[in-house]
Design an enzyme around this catalytic site. Structure first.
Site, PDB file in Angstrom:
ATOM      1  N   SER A  71       0.783  -1.527  -0.210  1.00 26.39           N
ATOM      2  CA  SER A  71      -0.182  -0.305   0.214  1.00 26.39           C
ATOM      3  C   SER A  71       0.775   1.634   0.166  1.00 26.39           C
ATOM      4  CB  SER A  71      -0.221   0.066   0.954  1.00 26.39           C
ATOM      5  OG  SER A  71       0.200  -0.562   2.546  1.00 26.39           O
ATOM      6  N   HIS A  77      -5.895  -3.794  -1.706  1.00 23.46           N
ATOM      7  CA  HIS A  77      -5.676  -2.831  -3.117  1.00 23.46           C
ATOM      8  C   HIS A  77      -5.989  -3.306  -3.842  1.00 23.46           C
ATOM      9  CE1 HIS A  77      -4.425   0.451   0.344  1.00 23.46           C
ATOM     10  NE2 HIS A  77      -3.911  -0.477   0.913  1.00 23.46           N
ATOM     11  N   LYS A 132     -12.480  -0.912   0.493  1.00 23.58           N
ATOM     12  CA  LYS A 132     -11.505  -0.168   0.024  1.00 23.58           C
ATOM     13  C   LYS A 132     -12.589   0.180  -1.921  1.00 23.58           C
ATOM     14  CE  LYS A 132      -7.348  -0.506   1.717  1.00 23.58           C
ATOM     15  NZ  LYS A 132      -7.715  -1.763   2.204  1.00 23.58           N
TER      16      LYS A 132
END
Ligand SMILES: *Cc1c(COP(=O)(O)O)cnc(C)c1O
Length: 233
Positions: free
Chosen positions: A26, A54, A85
């Protein structure tokens, strides 16, 4: 990868081995070398686990994550991720075989006795997955925009590189500089959070910018120019 293999070799005789990695790291947006990771697991008889926090919605042609990106690599034993996310909901998932699913149901401390996601959260995640299926161009757009943004920063003379993901880090080094630049940018309606030690190593403080599929090129160009101006003081 060499370090991983060295460590696996050190515990060659252990009965239970599990290797765990982010799919996308990340802080730099760098992508796991999934083929080598799975190869190492196989070579040393370890279980493999990958966290797609991610990469879900971003990596792969249609945003299905690193296993889509490295199509022929196979899959880890435990593929986990978050709904919070790219999918904009809450909660998470683990894609596993039924044996590991039973194990998690009965031994996962985070799972046992905790409240399940609300119907609204589950519906939101379900709807987001439907959008991902119906509009795969979002996954390619986010990468095109991130690449465009990195190039715009370079054009302004700001060191930035395209990672192949939505994450564009701008390493400033100095922690106080990173904080003050981040604050000044926020005053100009640009959210570029400062990341400092201990999240990253000392001397590697940075702005970590996440590009969205819906950002326009005009917005990104303007942001790149403002970032340059703010860094230069
Ligand atoms: C964000 C994140 C998660 C999960 O986040 P939640 O908000 O708890 O769903 C898990 N792993 C990594 C690496 C993350 O960045």
């Amino acid at each position: 990868m060499d370090d991983l293999k060295r460590k696996l070799a050190e515990c060659k005789n252990a009965r239970n081995k599990l290797i765990v990695s982010d799919a996308v790291f990340s802080m730099d947006g760098d992508i796991l070398n999934l083929p080598d990771f799975l190869e190492a697991a196989k070579e040393f008889g370890a279980l493999s686990m990958v966290d797609e926090a991610h990469s879900t919605g971003v990596c792969g042609r249609t945003g299905h994550g690193v296993c889509e990106l490295f199509e022929s690599a196979g899959k880890p034993d435990i593929l986990m991720g978050t709904l919070s996310k790219a999918l904009g909901a809450e909660g998470g998932f683990a894609c596993v075989n039924s044996f590991i699913a039973d194990y998690l149901r009965n031994h996962s401390r985070a799972f046992i006795f905790s409240t399940s996601p609300t119907p609204a959260d589950a519906a939101a995640a379900d709807a987001a997955l439907s959008v991902l299926e119906a509009e795969p161009e979002r996954a390619s757009n986010v990468k095109l925009r991130a690449e465009f943004f990195a190039k715009e920063l370079q054009r302004q003379g700001v060191e930035a590189k395209y990672s192949g993901t939505a994450i564009v880090p701008i390493v400033l080094g100095d922690e106080r500089l990173a904080m003050s630049v981040s604050e000044e940018l926020l005053n100009q309606y640009i959210y570029a959070p400062a990341i400092r030690y201990p999240t990253v190593a000392r001397g590697e403080a940075r702005l970590r910018i996440s590009v969205m599929a819906t950002h326009t090129e005009a917005e990104l160009s303007r942001a790149a120019a403002l970032i340059k101006k703010t860094i230069s003081g």
